[in-house]
Scaffold this motif. Structure first.
Motif, PDB file in Angstrom:
ATOM      1  N   SER A   1      -0.021   5.511  -0.217  1.00 58.98           N
ATOM      2  CA  SER A   1      -1.036   6.532  -0.429  1.00 58.98           C
ATOM      3  C   SER A   1      -0.427   7.786  -1.054  1.00 58.98           C
TER       4      SER A   1
ATOM      5  N   ARG B   1       0.835  -1.195   0.000  1.00 62.97           N
ATOM      6  CA  ARG B   1       0.000   0.000   0.000  1.00 62.97           C
ATOM      7  C   ARG B   1       0.869   1.244   0.000  1.00 62.97           C
TER       8      ARG B   1
ATOM      9  N   ASN C   1      -6.203   5.725  -0.817  1.00 64.85           N
ATOM     10  CA  ASN C   1      -5.110   6.052  -1.720  1.00 64.85           C
ATOM     11  C   ASN C   1      -4.918   7.543  -1.940  1.00 64.85           C
TER      12      ASN C   1
ATOM     13  N   SER D   1      -6.160   0.077  -4.869  1.00 65.76           N
ATOM     14  CA  SER D   1      -5.039   0.642  -5.613  1.00 65.76           C
ATOM     15  C   SER D   1      -5.353   0.624  -7.104  1.00 65.76           C
TER      16      SER D   1
END
Length: 295
Positions: free
Chosen positions: A69, A67, A148, A232
Motif C-alpha cells: 500500500s 500487496r 492501495n 493494484s
C-alpha cells in the motif's frame, strides 16, 4: 512537405494494422488478430509480465498477488477533512493519543488474528482509548484493509452509511490513524484503523457516546466498487486488457455469419463468443483474487 507526407503514410499504415488487430472485416476474414492464438498469447504474456514486474518493483519479489500500500496518515487526514469540508464541517485535528490507540488496535488484530471491531475474547474498540488515557465524550472507529492508497480507503468508507457517519460526525474534533502491514490469516495484509473523538470535559465522562462503522456495510454495488478500488495497478492493467479482448470478441461474434466457409462449422463459428466468455471469467477471477479490500 516530404516529412509531412512520410508522417501521413506512417499513420495510414498504423491505422491499417490496428484495423487488422482490433476490427473484424473482410481483410482479416472477420477474425481480428488480437483474438487469434498469437494475439491471445501476447496478451497473456503482457499480463504475466505486468504482474511479476509489479511484484518485483514494489515488493522486491515476483509474487503475483503481493500487496503493497501507499497509504500515509497525512493523506488519510487530508482526504478525511476534504470530505468534511464538502459537508461544511470543521476539520479534524490529528491526535497523538488517538494515533497510539489506533496502532494498539491494529497490533492486537495481527497478534490475535482477527478482523472485527470486537476481538474474539470480547475486547471492544474503546479499550485502546482507555489504555492511552484518552477520555472522551464521543468516539468512533472505522476499519479498512487491503487498499492501495488513502483516497480509495476514505472513498470506500464514504460509500458505507455507518463509516460515512463517523467521518461526517459533527461532534468530533480529533482523529487518529494507524497503517500497519503484516500477516492476517495467512495473507499479506494492510490494516487501517481510524479513531475519531471529542475529548471529554470533567462533567461529561460518565456517559460517552460510541460508534463503529459496521464491517461489510453496503449493497452489492458498494461491495463491487470497494473491490475495484482496492486493486493494484497491475490488476487494473490486466482488467483493461481483458475489457479490450471482450469488446473485440463481441464484435467478432457479431460478424460470425461472414466468416470463411471453413470457420462456419463447429465451435469455430462461435469462437468470438467463447473467447468473450473466457475473458469475462478471467476478469471476474482477477477481481476476486487480487482485490480483497474490505471495510
Amino acid at each position: 512537405m516530404h516529412k509531412t507526407k512520410n508522417k501521413h503514410t506512417i499513420l495510414l499504415k498504423l491505422g491499417h494494422r490496428a484495423k487488422h488487430v482490433f476490427v473484424p472485416h473482410k481483410g482479416n476474414d472477420y477474425r481480428p488478430h488480437l483474438i487469434r492464438t498469437s494475439g491471445l498469447t501476447i496478451i497473456l504474456a503482457i499480463i504475466i509480465v505486468m504482474q511479476l514486474g509489479y511484484g518485483l518493483i514494489i515488493r522486491g519479489n515476483v509474487g503475483v498477488l503481493g500487496r503493497q500500500s501507499n497509504i500515509t496518515i497525512s493523506d488519510l487526514v487530508s482526504d478525511t477533512n476534504k470530505q468534511r469540508q464538502v459537508a461544511s464541517l470543521k476539520p479534524l485535528e490529528l491526535s497523538d493519543k488517538l494515533n497510539q490507540a489506533a496502532f494498539l488496535k491494529a497490533k492486537d488484530m495481527f497478534n490475535h488474528q482477527y478482523w472485527a471491531h470486537t476481538s474474539p475474547i470480547g475486547v471492544t474498540p474503546w479499550k485502546w482509548l482507555a489504555d492511552v488515557g484518552y477520555n472522551y465524550t464521543a468516539a468512533g472507529e472505522n476499519l479498512a484493509k487491503n487498499f492501495n492508497d488513502a483516497d480509495s480507503t476514505v472513498t470506500a468508507w464514504m460509500a458505507s452509511p455507518t463509516h460515512r457517519a463517523n467521518i461526517l460526525n459533527g461532534q468530533y474534533s480529533q482523529v487518529g490513524f494507524a497503517v500497519a502491514d503484516g500477516m492476517l490469516n495467512g495473507q499479506d495484509t494492510t490494516l487501517v484503523v481510524a479513531y475519531y473523538g471529542l475529548p471529554a470535559s470533567a462533567s461529561s465522562i460518565s456517559s460517552p457516546q460510541q460508534y463503529v462503522g459496521n464491517l461489510g456495510t453496503g449493497g452489492p454495488l458498494t461491495t463491487f466498487g470497494i473491490a475495484i478500488r482496492s486493486l493494484s495497478p497491475a490488476a487494473l492493467g490486466t482488467l483493461a486488457l481483458l475489457v479490450v479482448v471482450i469488446f473485440v470478441s463481441a464484435a467478432a461474434h457479431h460478424y460470425r455469419y461472414l466468416l470463411p466457409k471453413q470457420f462456419k462449422t463447429g465451435w469455430r463459428r462461435h469462437h468470438g463468443a467463447y473467447k468473450m466468455a473466457a475473458a469475462c471469467l478471467l476478469a471476474i477471477l482477477v477481481i476476486a483474487v487480487s482485490s480483497g479490500g474490505q471495510i
